[in-house]
Design a protein around this motif. Structure first.
Motif, PDB file in Angstrom:
ATOM      1  N   GLY A  66       0.795  -1.221   0.000  1.00  0.00           N
ATOM      2  CA  GLY A  66       0.000   0.000   0.000  1.00  0.00           C
ATOM      3  C   GLY A  66       0.827   1.270   0.000  1.00  0.00           C
ATOM      4  N   VAL A  67       2.058   1.180  -0.483  1.00  0.00           N
ATOM      5  CA  VAL A  67       2.945   2.337  -0.541  1.00  0.00           C
ATOM      6  C   VAL A  67       2.422   3.365  -1.531  1.00  0.00           C
ATOM      7  N   ASP A  68       2.556   4.628  -1.183  1.00  0.00           N
ATOM      8  CA  ASP A  68       2.009   5.716  -1.992  1.00  0.00           C
ATOM      9  C   ASP A  68       2.719   5.864  -3.327  1.00  0.00           C
ATOM     10  N   LYS A  69       4.061   5.880  -3.304  1.00  0.00           N
ATOM     11  CA  LYS A  69       4.812   6.043  -4.552  1.00  0.00           C
ATOM     12  C   LYS A  69       6.200   5.439  -4.409  1.00  0.00           C
ATOM     13  N   VAL A  70       6.805   5.134  -5.567  1.00  0.00           N
ATOM     14  CA  VAL A  70       8.182   4.622  -5.619  1.00  0.00           C
ATOM     15  C   VAL A  70       8.962   5.508  -6.574  1.00  0.00           C
ATOM     16  N   LEU A  71      10.126   5.977  -6.144  1.00  0.00           N
ATOM     17  CA  LEU A  71      10.976   6.832  -6.959  1.00  0.00           C
ATOM     18  C   LEU A  71      12.338   6.168  -7.149  1.00  0.00           C
ATOM     19  N   PHE A  72      12.911   6.328  -8.339  1.00  0.00           N
ATOM     20  CA  PHE A  72      14.200   5.711  -8.665  1.00  0.00           C
ATOM     21  C   PHE A  72      15.204   6.780  -9.078  1.00  0.00           C
ATOM     22  N   ALA A  73      16.404   6.692  -8.526  1.00  0.00           N
ATOM     23  CA  ALA A  73      17.472   7.594  -8.951  1.00  0.00           C
ATOM     24  C   ALA A  73      18.134   7.097 -10.233  1.00  0.00           C
ATOM     25  N   GLY A  74      18.028   5.792 -10.506  1.00  0.00           N
ATOM     26  CA  GLY A  74      18.548   5.242 -11.750  1.00  0.00           C
ATOM     27  C   GLY A  74      20.057   5.136 -11.814  1.00  0.00           C
ATOM     28  N   LEU A  75      20.714   5.031 -10.667  1.00  0.00           N
ATOM     29  CA  LEU A  75      22.174   4.918 -10.658  1.00  0.00           C
ATOM     30  C   LEU A  75      22.605   3.457 -10.711  1.00  0.00           C
ATOM     31  N   ALA A  76      23.882   3.236 -10.979  1.00  0.00           N
ATOM     32  CA  ALA A  76      24.386   1.877 -11.192  1.00  0.00           C
ATOM     33  C   ALA A  76      24.731   1.203  -9.867  1.00  0.00           C
ATOM     34  N   ASP A  77      24.318  -0.036  -9.748  1.00  0.00           N
ATOM     35  CA  ASP A  77      24.614  -0.854  -8.576  1.00  0.00           C
ATOM     36  C   ASP A  77      26.125  -1.032  -8.408  1.00  0.00           C
ATOM     37  N   GLN A  78      26.571  -0.896  -7.155  1.00  0.00           N
ATOM     38  CA  GLN A  78      27.973  -1.081  -6.768  1.00  0.00           C
ATOM     39  C   GLN A  78      28.934  -0.119  -7.468  1.00  0.00           C
ATOM     40  N   LYS A  79      28.400   1.025  -7.913  1.00  0.00           N
ATOM     41  CA  LYS A  79      29.259   2.054  -8.489  1.00  0.00           C
ATOM     42  C   LYS A  79      29.016   3.418  -7.860  1.00  0.00           C
ATOM     43  N   LEU A  80      28.293   3.429  -6.741  1.00  0.00           N
ATOM     44  CA  LEU A  80      28.038   4.712  -6.096  1.00  0.00           C
ATOM     45  C   LEU A  80      29.313   5.362  -5.591  1.00  0.00           C
ATOM     46  N   ASP A  81      30.324   4.532  -5.290  1.00  0.00           N
ATOM     47  CA  ASP A  81      31.562   5.088  -4.736  1.00  0.00           C
ATOM     48  C   ASP A  81      32.441   5.755  -5.776  1.00  0.00           C
ATOM     49  N   ILE A  82      32.076   5.688  -7.051  1.00  0.00           N
ATOM     50  CA  ILE A  82      32.850   6.410  -8.063  1.00  0.00           C
ATOM     51  C   ILE A  82      32.162   7.718  -8.461  1.00  0.00           C
ATOM     52  N   LEU A  83      31.003   7.979  -7.855  1.00  0.00           N
ATOM     53  CA  LEU A  83      30.296   9.231  -8.086  1.00  0.00           C
ATOM     54  C   LEU A  83      30.619  10.222  -6.977  1.00  0.00           C
ATOM     55  N   PRO A  84      30.589  11.513  -7.273  1.00  0.00           N
ATOM     56  CA  PRO A  84      30.689  12.485  -6.177  1.00  0.00           C
ATOM     57  C   PRO A  84      29.488  12.304  -5.250  1.00  0.00           C
ATOM     58  N   ILE A  85      29.730  12.182  -3.949  1.00  0.00           N
ATOM     59  CA  ILE A  85      28.616  11.950  -3.033  1.00  0.00           C
ATOM     60  C   ILE A  85      27.655  13.133  -3.037  1.00  0.00           C
ATOM     61  N   LEU A  86      28.141  14.294  -3.427  1.00  0.00           N
ATOM     62  CA  LEU A  86      27.268  15.466  -3.525  1.00  0.00           C
ATOM     63  C   LEU A  86      26.143  15.229  -4.524  1.00  0.00           C
ATOM     64  N   GLU A  87      26.444  14.524  -5.607  1.00  0.00           N
ATOM     65  CA  GLU A  87      25.427  14.242  -6.623  1.00  0.00           C
ATOM     66  C   GLU A  87      24.295  13.385  -6.048  1.00  0.00           C
ATOM     67  N   ILE A  88      24.659  12.381  -5.270  1.00  0.00           N
ATOM     68  CA  ILE A  88      23.657  11.510  -4.643  1.00  0.00           C
ATOM     69  C   ILE A  88      22.887  12.278  -3.576  1.00  0.00           C
ATOM     70  N   THR A  89      23.612  13.056  -2.787  1.00  0.00           N
ATOM     71  CA  THR A  89      22.984  13.835  -1.720  1.00  0.00           C
ATOM     72  C   THR A  89      21.976  14.823  -2.288  1.00  0.00           C
ATOM     73  N   GLN A  90      22.335  15.502  -3.344  1.00  0.00           N
ATOM     74  CA  GLN A  90      21.434  16.505  -3.925  1.00  0.00           C
ATOM     75  C   GLN A  90      20.175  15.868  -4.490  1.00  0.00           C
ATOM     76  N   TRP A  91      20.297  14.668  -5.055  1.00  0.00           N
ATOM     77  CA  TRP A  91      19.107  13.985  -5.562  1.00  0.00           C
ATOM     78  C   TRP A  91      18.172  13.639  -4.407  1.00  0.00           C
TER      79      TRP A  91
END
Length: 223
Positions: A66-91
């Motif tokens: 019964g969850v209201d909505k699901v949102l996806f950032a669409g980033l790659a699994d096990q590759k978050l550590d090669i992105l600037p964390i600011l990009e993830i934080t801002q999303w």
């Protein structure tokens, strides 16, 4: 009073593994729940043929609870550590500002999975008190097959200080998890339905309930 609840998960199924019963309980109480999934694209975790179906699994699991909505950032699994964390934080920050949740759930920082660690850090940064005065509580959940495999280092231990009785919602949690057919594993793997049931009963026994989910309360503000 109805609450806005935000569940931030690194991968599809983390949200059900960690707090499927608690989500069902929020919904039953009239709260509006949004599931956010950060890394749902292929690489280490998903075979090519499952990438297209994993979002449908997430939608189906959410529907079953019964969850209201699901949102996806669409980033790659096990590759978050090669992105600037600011990009993830801002999303995440944009989602938090759009939804203005009173309650946020995210990963435990000691998990073995690096994506989980990054998502937890980004979530706490996105929900800074001065930026998000409407956030009342932030809790971290365990993720079976990651939290308990991080090693016996004191700084990585998941030591819950808040428990949610999910006795009436355990079957709903397992029903929602069964939507992730490609993520389930045979017993005794922690991501098997049998192991999840046993785990919930174990945590329930710690508080005198039939079944429970454990959390680490990071911050609570009472105004």
């Amino acid at each position: 009073m109805t609450k806005q609840v935000l569940v931030v998960a690194a991968h599809p199924d983390d949200e059900i593994l960690g707090l499927g019963g608690t989500i069902a309980r929020h919904v039953a109480a009239g709260d509006r729940v949004t599931n956010v999934i950060i890394a749902d694209q292929g690489t280490a975790r998903y075979e090519d043929e499952t990438i297209n179906s994993v979002r449908q699994n997430a939608y189906e699991a959410a529907h079953r609870l019964g969850v209201d909505k699901v949102l996806f950032a669409g980033l790659a699994d096990q590759k978050l550590d090669i992105l600037p964390i600011l990009e993830i934080t801002q999303w995440i920050e944009k989602v938090v500002k759009d939804i203005q949740p009173q309650i946020i759930y995210t990963h435990h920082r000691g998990d073995m999975n690096r994506d989980h660690q990054i998502v937890q850090e980004a979530t706490l940064t996105a929900a800074r008190p001065y930026s998000t005065p409407y956030v009342e509580r932030i809790l971290c959940y365990e993720t079976p097959s990651s939290t308990e495999w991080a090693g016996s280092y004191p700084e990585k231990q998941f030591i819950p200080n808040l428990y949610v009785d999910i006795t009436p919602y355990l079957e709903k949690k397992l029903y929602a998890m069964s939507a992730y057919a490609t993520e389930l594993a045979p017993c005794p793997h922690p991501r098997s339905l049998e192991a999840l049931r046993t785990r919930a009963i174990h945590w329930g026994s710690a508080i005198g309930a039939g079944a429970a989910e454990p959390f680490l309360l990071v911050r609570e503000i009472q105004r």
